[in-house]
Each structure stands twice: as C-alpha cells, then as structure tokens.
Design an enzyme around this catalytic site. Structure first.
Site, PDB file in Angstrom:
ATOM      1  N   ALA A 122       0.634  -1.420   0.125  1.00 50.35           N
ATOM      2  CA  ALA A 122      -0.057  -0.053  -0.184  1.00 50.35           C
ATOM      3  C   ALA A 122       0.895   1.158   0.031  1.00 50.35           C
ATOM      4  O   ALA A 122       1.988   1.463   0.400  1.00 50.35           O
ATOM      5  CB  ALA A 122      -0.859  -0.071   1.181  1.00 50.35           C
ATOM      6  N   SER A 123       0.245   2.250  -0.511  1.00 47.21           N
ATOM      7  CA  SER A 123       1.353   3.488  -0.895  1.00 47.21           C
ATOM      8  C   SER A 123       1.458   4.045   0.504  1.00 47.21           C
ATOM      9  O   SER A 123       2.537   4.807   0.590  1.00 47.21           O
ATOM     10  CB  SER A 123       0.194   4.686  -1.590  1.00 47.21           C
ATOM     11  OG  SER A 123      -0.775   4.740  -1.117  1.00 47.21           O
ATOM     12  N   ARG A 124       0.900   3.814   1.497  1.00 48.25           N
ATOM     13  CA  ARG A 124       1.448   4.620   2.870  1.00 48.25           C
ATOM     14  C   ARG A 124       2.644   3.820   3.437  1.00 48.25           C
ATOM     15  O   ARG A 124       3.202   4.221   4.343  1.00 48.25           O
ATOM     16  CB  ARG A 124       0.266   4.381   3.835  1.00 48.25           C
ATOM     17  CG  ARG A 124      -0.107   2.742   4.266  1.00 48.25           C
ATOM     18  CD  ARG A 124      -1.388   3.104   5.225  1.00 48.25           C
ATOM     19  NE  ARG A 124      -2.129   1.823   5.516  1.00 48.25           N
ATOM     20  CZ  ARG A 124      -2.934   1.083   4.847  1.00 48.25           C
ATOM     21  NH1 ARG A 124      -3.232   1.495   3.466  1.00 48.25           N
ATOM     22  NH2 ARG A 124      -3.286  -0.203   5.092  1.00 48.25           N
ATOM     23  N   TYR A 125       3.034   2.500   2.721  1.00 45.75           N
ATOM     24  CA  TYR A 125       4.088   1.833   3.445  1.00 45.75           C
ATOM     25  C   TYR A 125       5.317   1.860   2.692  1.00 45.75           C
ATOM     26  O   TYR A 125       6.233   1.472   2.873  1.00 45.75           O
ATOM     27  CB  TYR A 125       3.810   0.247   3.387  1.00 45.75           C
ATOM     28  CG  TYR A 125       2.595  -0.028   4.431  1.00 45.75           C
ATOM     29  CD1 TYR A 125       2.485   0.218   5.940  1.00 45.75           C
ATOM     30  CD2 TYR A 125       1.377  -0.824   3.937  1.00 45.75           C
ATOM     31  CE1 TYR A 125       1.442  -0.131   6.510  1.00 45.75           C
ATOM     32  CE2 TYR A 125       0.340  -0.959   4.623  1.00 45.75           C
ATOM     33  CZ  TYR A 125       0.423  -0.582   6.034  1.00 45.75           C
ATOM     34  OH  TYR A 125      -0.572  -0.977   6.901  1.00 45.75           O
ATOM     35  N   ILE A 126       5.317   2.453   1.221  1.00 45.89           N
ATOM     36  CA  ILE A 126       6.494   2.575   0.500  1.00 45.89           C
ATOM     37  C   ILE A 126       6.709   3.884   0.333  1.00 45.89           C
ATOM     38  O   ILE A 126       5.975   4.883   0.470  1.00 45.89           O
ATOM     39  CB  ILE A 126       5.969   2.004  -0.757  1.00 45.89           C
ATOM     40  CG1 ILE A 126       4.977   2.403  -1.687  1.00 45.89           C
ATOM     41  CG2 ILE A 126       6.022   0.222  -0.578  1.00 45.89           C
ATOM     42  CD1 ILE A 126       4.882   1.819  -2.986  1.00 45.89           C
TER      43      ILE A 126
END
Length: 880
Positions: A122-126
């Site tokens: 998910a974009s919040r993790y990368i």
C-alpha cells in the site's frame, strides 16, 4: 431534450411506424469531447517528454517535494491531486509502474516484482524520491512552459524539458477511444548510441530490450509501427536429462502466469511433465521435471508451441504531438527526441549565456562605480532622481566598453551596495571575477557555435554516468518455427475397425494402431485402392476393408508406399511406388487406374524408402509356363500417387508373399546446421553437417568438456558453448588437451565415445579445470608455446604428434602429462595426412533431381515422378 436537438422523421405505414432519430447538438459533441479527452489527457504519451499527463504530474509533484529524502508515496499521491483530481489508486498505480522501470524513481520498500507478478505494498508503506538521473535530465524550470492547473490555483508544466529519449527507454501502453498505443521499451545504452549516430549523420537501428530479459526475434518488428510483430521466448535450458530450467521469461508474462499455462498444457495432454518448482527470488528459476523417457529437446519446443513460454507482441507507435495523435515509428521517435534535446540544450545555453553576461555587466559597473568613487557624487543630491542622474553622469566616461547601455535599474542596484563592501573592495579580486565570467561566456558561446558536438558530449556523459548495469538483457535471435505436430505429446490412442471402416480414439474394443495427439491427421488406405486423410476424432468412417492406418506427416517425401494392385475385375496387375506429401483433407483419392472392382494385392509403408523383394505366384490357368517369380521393388521408380504403375502380369495372381525385407533406396539424407537459429534442417540453410542414414549420429562437444552423440532430429537443441558438431564416426578417436585444476598440469588424452546414449565429461570435475584443445582429426598436431621463466631463457616451441604421444584409452582416463614446464599457449596445427576408411554404400541407388534412379533394368514406366525426404515411422506390409 429541446426540439432543436432532435429531428423526427415519421414514415406512416399501414402495418408499422418507423422513426429515425438524428442525434445533434450537445449529444453529438459530447462523445467527440470525451474521446478527445481520453486520448489527450489519459492514455497516450506526448512525444515531447514521453509522459502521459498523470505521469507528468507525478514527476512534477516529486520535484516540488524533493529535499533529498524519501517521501511516502501516499503523500506524493495527495500532492499530485492538487494539479488534477485523478483517483488516488490510479495515481499510485501509475507511480508504481514508473518506479518498477528503475530509471526515474529511487524506490524504498515493497514495490512489487515484475518477474513474479506480485503487487506493491500500500502507498502508505512505501517511499520514493527522484533518482539522480531524473534530476539531471528531466527538470529545468527556466526552459519549462507552464499552464494553470485544473482549478487555477497552481501552475503545472505543459511538457517537462526531458533531454533524453525517455519514451523509448521506458516504453508506453494505453487504450483510448478509437485508438491505442504500445511502444516497447528499448535499451538505455543503445538509445544513447543511436542518438549520437543521428547527430553524426549516421544510420542507426534500435530494437526493444525487455526488463524480463528472454530471447526475442525482431525480424518483423517493422520499426514499431502498426502491423509489426515481435516474438519473445523464455530462456529454457536442460539441467539434466529429466529436468528443464527456465531462467528468463517473456515480456508481458510473469512466473505465475507462465506456470499456469504450462500446467494447462499438461492437463490438455499437449506436453507431459511430472512437476514444476518455482524457486524465483531476485532471478527467475522455474524447474520443470519430466517423466523418464520424455525428450527434453521436444519438450522445450512443445513449451514454445503450447504455452506462454513464447508470446507475440504487436507494437503500435502512437504519440501526441500538437494535441493530435501521431502514428510514428521508433526510429523517427528517436530522431525527434534527439533533435528536441539539442534545442533544449541550446535554450539552456542561451539562458546561461544571458546570466553570465548580466553578471559580467554588473560586475563591470560595480568596479567602475567603486574604483572611480562615483558614490561620492551623490553626497550633495537632495532628491532620488538627482541621485540617479548624478550616478549616470559619473558612469558615462567609463562605460563605452560595456556590451549594453546602462539602465536605471542598473543604477538602482549600485545604490544598494553596502558601505562595508565598498570599504573592503579589492580591485584585483574584482578583475579576477570579471575574467572568470569572460571565460565562462566564451565557453558557452563556443558550445553554441558547436552545438552538435556539445550534444554528443552531453549524451556521452549520460552513458558514462548512468549506463553501468544497463547493458542489453534480451538476447536477439532469429527463431525457427516450431511445428506443433512434431512436438506435441501423443496424448491419446488411435484404434481401427478395418472391416467396418471406422477409425477413432473411442474404439477401445477394436484394434490398436498407435499413439496420437488431438491435432494429428490420419492417413488411411483401403483394399479397393482408396486413400484418405482425415483429422483425429472419436469415431470417423473412412471406408470399409482398411489395409493401412498411420499418422500423416505433411511434406513427408521419405515415407514410400509400395503397392501391387489388380486393375478391375480380371484385369492386369500393376506395381507402383509413391510418396504422399500433400492432399485435401477428407477427400477420397483413387490410387488404382480407376476401373471398377480394382483390388490391392500387396501393400507396404516404408519410412525410409525401403524396397523389399516379393514372390508373385499365379493361378494355374491354360498353358502358363512361369507360375512363380520374384519382384524387387528396387527396380521400380518412385512416381506420383496418380501413376498407373508398371505391368506385373496380365494373368490372374494367386497370391504375393514377402520374400526378403529391403533396404533404403533413397540417397542418404543431407543435414545442415543453421547457426542463425541454432537448429538442424534439411533445406540447405547453413553449414552442411553430413549425409546421414538410419543409424548415423551427430557428435557434439562443448567447451565445458562434455561429449555426446545424438540422432540427427530436426527438433534437437544445442548449447551456446558447443565447439564441435560433425557426423560421428565410431572408430575415429577424439584427441584433447586440458588443464587439470586439481593437479595444475596440462594433460593429453585420446579416446573413443563408448556410450552413444550418454552425456559424458572427459575432463576433471575441478572448478579450475578447462578444455584447451580438442580435435577430431585422425592424426592431430599441436604446437606448445612455453612461458618465459625468471632467470632462464625461453624454451623453443614444441610440436607434438598426439597420435604418437598417447595411445587410445578410456574416456575417464586422466591421460598423459603434456609437460612439466610452464605453458603460455597451445596452438592446433594442420593435421598429418591420413586416408580415412570409406563408408560402404548401402545400395547402388542414387537420387537425381527428384527421381530415384535404379542402375538395374526397369520393368515398365508410367507417369509423374515424386520427391524423397524423411520419416520416422516403422514399415508395415500387408498381403492379400
């Protein structure tokens, strides 16, 4: 809907009323607007910078946020939405696709895997930041054209000033309304080299290079235009006799989809495998385990024929130029990109020149202002205008050497100089600064005057700084076409009911014929002299009294049919030999002379043109003197299937018996090796390997010290390190010199291939062992060049006769040590003369053009001649 927007035309009939509605007004315009929007704002990249709008906004947002540190992708996605309300998921997906290309974005975290098909986290993790390459070639706000964002609150670039053929490096794909685009990725280094060649006025060719590597045939690439096609194959090699390993996959696939396609082909019976292991991590490694007895070579071809191990891609070069779609090839794309880069470099140089000249102008004014103490002229002035005028009057005698006139803005800047700076002013340092600026101005002017050379230097710098590790990954090769009928696994059994005239795969209670596949054609002969070719099915009627059934091979000129038939009721008997190379499926052909009640008396199918001897026995009728004699089919010319044949007898035949099995009457088959596609062929392409009869084999030796013999099958595959391929002569010794890594000495050995069905190593297993020289000549000679040792004279070169140096021993023997002295190199010399024993010919037949000609007296002749070639089926004879 208003009346202006709809015109109704009413046609009143007695039975029905037809209404034709013409769509006009906003309904007519809306679809065109929507199509234009999708084409221009969504799906198709611009030729100027290679970006789609969402990609351009992502890159612009990343530059806005760039401070050298990583940013959460979710943060970048939110920032991008300030310029256009794309969906957050679509922005994140677009960003992941850019990041996976490993060119513009420096990624951190799980960004997915193009090899396995695993999606990104998910974009919040990368996290992400711009790469050094992107900062170098994508941005320059001074030469960027800007436009208002969708809500007018911000400015965004119309196009980014990309000074590199980025579109070709990354590739692009999109589906719009009424058109699509598919631009394949190309190699970073090759694009730079092509750009340099274009600037030098030379011709160039660029071909795609895929991040998944693989092997590709670009013969029909067509410069990336509509109608082109690229064939891509996985890289498959043989790990051992029962295991294949896939190390690279075709572009557009992943290991999961590839394995699924293999399993599906196995379930359908197209291929036969035991199990698959997926060991893919950083690199692809898929192990395909085969059942014992399955040919690895044929399985590799079957994987290409029936699975996603071979795929085809149809490129379509479509880009946006001046808000219009443009269909253009990759060569023209590169030319335009390179020319655009030259113009951007020119604009950059012109801006830099203007900045340097402005700095030089003010530095010169500052020196004049301070050195001549013009600042004292303003002490008595009481008004601002008076100050300006006083400075202007003081400058006039000293500004004749300046490149432009002094403006009021220049004078205002002079008044802003601080007293501290005036007091510490150093004339020498000021002059050094002016001299340095003059050198920079001269350098920029030189670049502008030699713009092409400057652009070439620019591209060369990009290659040097960013080209490491970006070498070509996809191997370029010309593919041979895989004949599916030759590599498909025989996944079903064929049965025949000869009396009733049925063949099929469901007739399990009837006579078994052979194994076949569901894509095979079957050839059938009946006692009445009829022939038919039909597709394999569960149950098919082909005609009663079947005498021969087999799998039919198209263009098979080597399978020869021998036949004796009676022409009509009580008519004469004829003999004929023919091949069946092509025909219309499900059409019945008459092989007799066409008379009613004709019957076949003898029939045989011979896979290698064998000609047997039969005994013809007549009935005792009247005063016939000779009731029995032998007929040799070798005396009969091979003709077309429509030939009437040669007369055997006009009397009634009692029976015909097989007396003696025959040998091939066909000339040995010539085999060539085409190095371009790395395959054997019988079409004369490449280098002649030799002439082969039934039991002949090919000798293969590799640089890694492996030796084997193979049957000359067209489906055979070869390793890249193959150094010897020739017709194998069993009694001819192989001579080899190798370096033994364990003993660190050179050894000589001579041996024969003892096991023709086994792959063997004839050098030691040590990691440092390596083959130096191998020769298949009868009496090879080598030259040994010694290395010079410290304090000693170099020894003279030594010539060695390997035949005398060592006797023929077993393949596993260590051999004799060549010398104790240090060796610099070993050269293979011309061999000593030797008259090799000649092969004994099988028979006295020879092929002249398309006819098989006998040196014996022919019985009688009839019509059309036929050709000869190859087959693998076993012979079959039937007597009646």
């Amino acid at each position: 809907m208003s009346e202006d927007n709809i015109d109704l035309i009413n046609n009143n009939n007695d039975d029905s009323q037809e209404t034709i509605t013409k769509v006009t007004g906003m309904y007519k315009e809306w679809f065109l607007d929507y199509a234009s929007y999708v084409i221009l704002e969504r799906a198709v990249p611009a030729i100027e910078d290679g970006f789609k709008p969402v990609q351009r906004r992502i890159m612009h947002s990343m530059k806005d946020l760039d401070d050298g540190r990583y940013n959460k992708v979710a943060n970048i996605v939110g920032h991008t939405m300030q310029y256009h309300p794309h969906g957050d998921a679509s922005i994140a997906d677009a960003m992941v696709q850019i990041g996976q290309k490993d060119l513009l974005i420096d990624t951190q975290g799980n960004w997915g895997n193009i090899l396995t098909g695993d999606s990104a986290a998910a974009s919040r993790y990368i996290e992400a930041r711009l790469s050094k390459f992107a900062l170098d070639v994508v941005y320059n706000p001074k030469i960027t054209e800007w436009q208002a964002s969708y809500d007018g609150r911000r400015k965004e670039p119309v196009n980014l000033p990309v000074m590199f053929p980025l579109l070709l490096a990354q590739g692009g794909e999109g589906i719009a309304v009424g058109l699509s685009t598919k631009i394949l990725p190309h190699n970073f280094i090759e694009l730079i080299d092509a750009s340099v060649k274009h600037l030098q006025g030379k011709r160039f060719t660029i071909l795609p290079d895929f991040p998944t590597a693989g092997i590709a045939d670009f013969t029909n690439y067509n410069d990336g235009l509509r109608g082109g096609k690229v064939r891509i194959r996985a890289k498959i090699s043989q790990l051992d006799k029962n295991t294949l390993v896939i190390t690279e996959i075709p572009y557009g696939t992943n290991t999961s989809s590839l394995i699924d396609s293999i399993l599906k082909a196995n379930d359908k019976g197209k291929i036969k495998i035991k199990k698959i292991e997926d060991n893919t991590a950083a690199d692809v490694e898929i192990l395909v385990h085969l059942p014992s007895g399955i040919s690895p070579d044929k399985t590799i071809d079957a994987l290409y024929a029936f699975t996603n191990c071979e795929t085809s891609i149809s490129p379509l070069g479509c880009v946006i130029e001046d808000n219009k779609p443009l269909f253009v090839g990759v060569t023209e794309m590169l030319r335009r990109s390179t020319d655009n880069t030259v113009q951007l470099l020119k604009q950059e140089l012109e801006i830099r020149l203007g900045e340097f000249e402005e700095q030089w102008h003010f530095a010169s004014l500052e020196r004049i202002f301070i050195e001549n103490r013009i600042y004292r002229d303003i002490e008595e002035e009481e008004t601002w205008q008076g100050v300006i005028d006083a400075i202007d009057r003081g400058l006039q005698p000293h500004v004749k050497h300046l490149k432009r006139a002094v403006t009021e803005e220049d004078i205002v800047r002079l008044t802003e100089i601080r007293i501290k700076r005036i007091s510490k002013f150093d004339i020498d340092k000021a002059q050094q600064k002016i001299d340095a600026l003059e050198e920079q101005i001269a350098e920029v002017k030189h670049h502008l005057a030699n713009l092409i050379d400057y652009a070439i230097t620019y591209f060369t710098r990009l290659k040097k700084e960013y080209g490491k590790g970006r070498e070509r990954q996809t191997e370029i090769r010309v593919f041979d076409d895989v004949d599916a009928t030759k590599v498909v696994i025989r996944n079903t059994k064929l049965y025949v009911n000869k009396d009733e005239g049925f063949i099929g795969t469901s007739l399990r209670r009837d006579e078994y014929v052979c194994d076949c596949s569901d894509i095979d054609d079957i050839i059938v002969f009946t006692k009445e002299g009829k022939m038919m070719v039909t597709k394999v099915d569960t149950k098919t009627f082909v005609g009663k009294n079947i005498i021969h059934v087999a799998v039919f091979k198209k263009k098979d000129k080597r399978t020869i049919y021998n036949m004796i038939y009676r022409d009509g009721k009580g008519g004469s008997s004829y003999v004929k030999r023919f091949a069946v190379t092509s025909m219309t499926r499900d059409r019945e052909y008459d092989l007799t002379n066409g008379s009613g009640n004709s019957v076949v008396l003898y029939f045989s199918a011979n896979p290698n043109g064998e000609a047997e001897v039969v005994t013809v026995m007549l009935r005792q009728v009247g005063s016939i003197k000779k009731l029995k004699w032998d007929l040799d089919f070798a005396d009969i010319l091979i003709k077309g299937r429509t030939s009437k044949g040669n007369l055997v007898t006009k009397y009634s035949v009692k029976r015909i018996e097989l007396k003696e099995k025959g040998v091939s009457t066909l000339k040995p088959r010539k085999i060539w090796f085409d190095d371009t596609v790395q395959r054997l062929n019988v079409d004369g392409r490449g280098e002649l390997v030799g002439e082969f009869r039934g039991e002949d084999r090919i000798l293969i030796i590799t640089q890694s010290g492996l030796i084997k013999t193979i049957t000359p099958e067209i489906t055979a595959r070869f390793d890249n390190d193959m150094i010897v391929m020739e017709k194998w002569i069993p009694k001819k010794p192989i001579s080899a010199i190798y370096f033994d890594g364990d003993k660190e000495r050179y050894y000589v050995k001579r041996f024969l291939v003892e096991n023709e069905n086994k792959i063997e190593s004839f050098i030691s297993d040590h990691d440092n062992s390596q083959l130096e020289i191998v020769s298949t000549d009868w009496r090879p000679m080598v030259e040994v060049v010694f290395a010079k040792e410290r304090g000693k004279d170099r020894k003279d070169n030594l010539e060695v006769n390997l035949e005398e140096f060592i006797a023929i021993k077993g393949i596993n023997a260590l051999g004799n040590q060549l010398t104790k002295d240090k060796i610099n190199q070993i050269n293979l010399l011309d061999s000593l003369p030797y008259e090799a024993p000649k092969d004994v010919p099988v028979d006295d037949m020879e092929v002249v053009e398309e006819e098989v000609v006998s040196h014996k007296k022919e019985i009688e002749d009839s019509n059309s001649p036929s050709k000869d070639d190859k087959s693998e089926d076993s012979g079959q004879a039937t007597l009646f």
